[in-house]
Design an enzyme around this catalytic site. Structure first.
Site, short mmCIF file in Angstrom:
data_model
loop_
_atom_site.label_atom_id
_atom_site.label_comp_id
_atom_site.label_asym_id
_atom_site.label_seq_id
_atom_site.Cartn_x
_atom_site.Cartn_y
_atom_site.Cartn_z
N HIS A 114 64.04 27.26 96.07
CA HIS A 114 62.92 27.16 95.90
C HIS A 114 62.12 28.49 96.90
O HIS A 114 62.05 28.11 98.19
CB HIS A 114 61.72 26.10 96.19
CG HIS A 114 60.30 25.50 95.61
ND1 HIS A 114 59.54 25.05 96.41
CD2 HIS A 114 60.28 26.21 95.25
CE1 HIS A 114 58.19 25.77 95.92
NE2 HIS A 114 58.58 26.05 94.67
N ASN B 21 54.88 20.96 98.65
CA ASN B 21 54.49 20.80 97.46
C ASN B 21 53.90 19.33 97.85
O ASN B 21 53.11 18.70 96.88
CB ASN B 21 54.57 21.22 96.20
CG ASN B 21 54.91 22.79 95.61
OD1 ASN B 21 53.79 23.37 96.53
ND2 ASN B 21 55.70 23.01 94.74
N GLU C 197 63.08 27.06 100.20
CA GLU C 197 64.23 25.48 100.58
C GLU C 197 65.02 25.43 99.37
O GLU C 197 65.58 25.26 98.32
CB GLU C 197 62.69 24.47 100.11
CG GLU C 197 61.15 24.25 100.74
CD GLU C 197 60.45 23.68 100.32
OE1 GLU C 197 59.83 22.97 100.92
OE2 GLU C 197 60.06 23.23 98.63
N SER D 38 59.51 23.95 91.51
CA SER D 38 58.83 23.89 91.89
C SER D 38 58.61 22.61 92.47
O SER D 38 58.44 21.53 92.58
CB SER D 38 57.34 24.34 91.96
OG SER D 38 57.41 25.54 91.34
#
Ligand SMILES: NC(=O)c1ccc[n+]([C@@H]2O[C@H](COP(=O)([O-])OP(=O)(O)OC[C@H]3O[C@@H](n4cnc5c(N)ncnc54)[C@H](O)[C@@H]3O)[C@@H](O)[C@H]2O)c1
Length: 409
Positions: A141, A191, A153, A120
């Protein structure tokens, strides 16, 4: 890459078990490895329950469920991964441990096997750094829960073969996912862009402008499924704090991502959220909210009857009137989110379309932030940020050059 390719998943925790299910549902034979064999057993038992529920709901036949489950083979030794064409790693978020695992794997799998990491917050380039063949390493991801959330991702590192990201995009589409390609930068898309949802909410609380339930209610009135404090309690305050700190450090301590003492104290006191029965809110044994945790609600408007602190931030003209306070909260958090999305476009982390797709498909935002910006016009959001920057004098509120560009268009 067709479904005859064997997929190996390393790490049978929250993410690995979900990714193994997704790959098996797409028709791949999957080998699931974990250093703790009981984690693999638990994952397979959990998958059995999930599949049985899907059969009950009529989404799968009993035969399909059995075949999906039967495609996943537990592995007790890394050598059992030898015949895999794609390895997806979902182990502990630790650079050294991930690097060592991939180095070891290089000696086990075929030279044309693809190595993927579900990290992450670490750099894909760094994880591939110790490999003899870093060109076959890529970030994939997934989001939690992996079988339900469509976003993946796809993150090529600096040394990744140029053909690999398009291959992974096609594979993820074949798995029924919504892949977006993004640069190997801290937090990738989601994120990074989502940071102010938490950070600015905490800041508003810390300034005493509103208490947590008020901030949560305001964001839900804007269309978000959960408020920031409710969501942090669900994610886990320890995990959220770690991601915040990692992104801030990875951006060389950019003020925009600075963590807060409120978050830190939650973790220090063991108030980790739903999983510990207490976080920003307290929960009963059934997970129902009892009340905001005592003390964490200190500094609310109730202690500032004149609403002067609200007025200060007023700037955005909050008067203490609940409707105005709510609007001010939404404007301030949304302005920061939109600015972050615009900045990700500016730095070419991903396209505007993919950034909007990522926030709606990965974290269920009600709208893409860049499309949302267009509703009131980018100039409106630029104005909010410029006022915040003028009041606080902090780099935290600097508008992105991309937002200025959008406002001129
Ligand atoms: N949990 C999330 O919401 C989420 C979302 C996206 C990505 N991620 C990333 O996915 C990865 C895994 O996260 P998680 O939440 O599933 O963790 P987890 O703690 O639930 O599971 C990790 C598993 O890896 C195993 N493990 C640890 N070291 C190992 C090793 N050297 N070899 C084999 N197995 C090992 C552990 O025994 C454990 O079962 C991390 O990189 C995390 O950053 C997590």
């Amino acid at each position: 890459m067709d479904s005859s390719i064997k997929v190996a998943v390393i790490g049978a925790g929250t993410m690995g078990s979900g990714i193994a299910q997704v790959a098996a549902q797409a028709g791949h034979n999957v080998v699931l490895f974990d250093t703790r064999l009981e984690a693999v057993d638990k994952a397979l038992a959990g998958l059995r329950m999930t599949l049985d529920k899907l059969v009950e709901k009529g989404k799968l036949t009993a035969g399909q469920a059995d075949r999906i489950h039967g495609r996943i083979t537990p592995a007790s030794d890394l050598m059992d991964l030898a015949g895999s064409g794609l390895v997806i790693e979902a182990i502990i978020e630790d650079l050294g441990i991930k690097q060592r695992l991939f180095s070891e794997l290089e000696g086990i799998v075929a030279t044309d096997a693809i190595l993927a990491t579900n990290t992450s917050s670490l750099s894909v380039t760094a994880i591939a750094g110790g490999l003899k063949h870093p060109e076959r390493m890529v970030g994939l991801h997934f989001f939690n829960p992996a079988p339900l959330l469509p976003l993946v991702e796809v993150v090529p590192g600096l040394a990744t073969d140029e053909a690999l990201a398009p291959r992974m995009m096609a594979l993820m589409q074949a798995w029924g996912k919504t892949p977006v390609v993004c640069k190997d930068t801290p937090g990738f898309i989601v994120n990074r862009v989502a940071r102010p949802f938490y950070g600015e909410a905490i800041r508003i609380y810390e300034e005493g402008i509103a208490d947590m339930p008020t901030i949560d209610a305001a964001m839900k009135s804007a269309g978000f499924k959960m408020g920031p404090f409710e969501l942090m309690d669900l994610i886990g305050n320890d995990i959220n704090f770690t991601v915040t700190k990692t992104v801030w450090e990875a951006f060389f301590y950019d003020q925009r991502y600075k963590p807060s003492f409120t978050q830190q104290r939650q973790v220090e006191s063991g108030r980790l959220g739903r999983k510990s029965g207490r976080g920003y809110y307290s929960y009963d044994a059934n997970g129902a909210v009892i009340a905001p945790s005592s003390r964490t609600s200190a500094g609310s408007l109730a202690e500032d009857p004149a609403g002067t602190r609200g007025k200060t931030a007023g700037s955005l003209r909050a008067s203490g009137d609940p409707a105005e306070v709510s609007q001010m909260i939404v404007e301030r958090i949304l302005a920061m989110l939109i600015n972050e999305a615009a900045d990700a476009v500016f730095w070419q982390v991903a396209s505007a379309t993919d950034i909007d797709l990522a926030m709606t498909k990965g974290v269920n935002y009600p709208k893409g932030l860049l499309a949302w910006a267009g509703e009131k016009g980018a100039g409106h959001w630029l104005g909010v940020l410029e006022r915040l920057q003028a009041i606080y004098g902090e780099d935290r509120y600097r508008p992105s050059p991309q937002l200025r560009r959008m406002a001129r268009m």
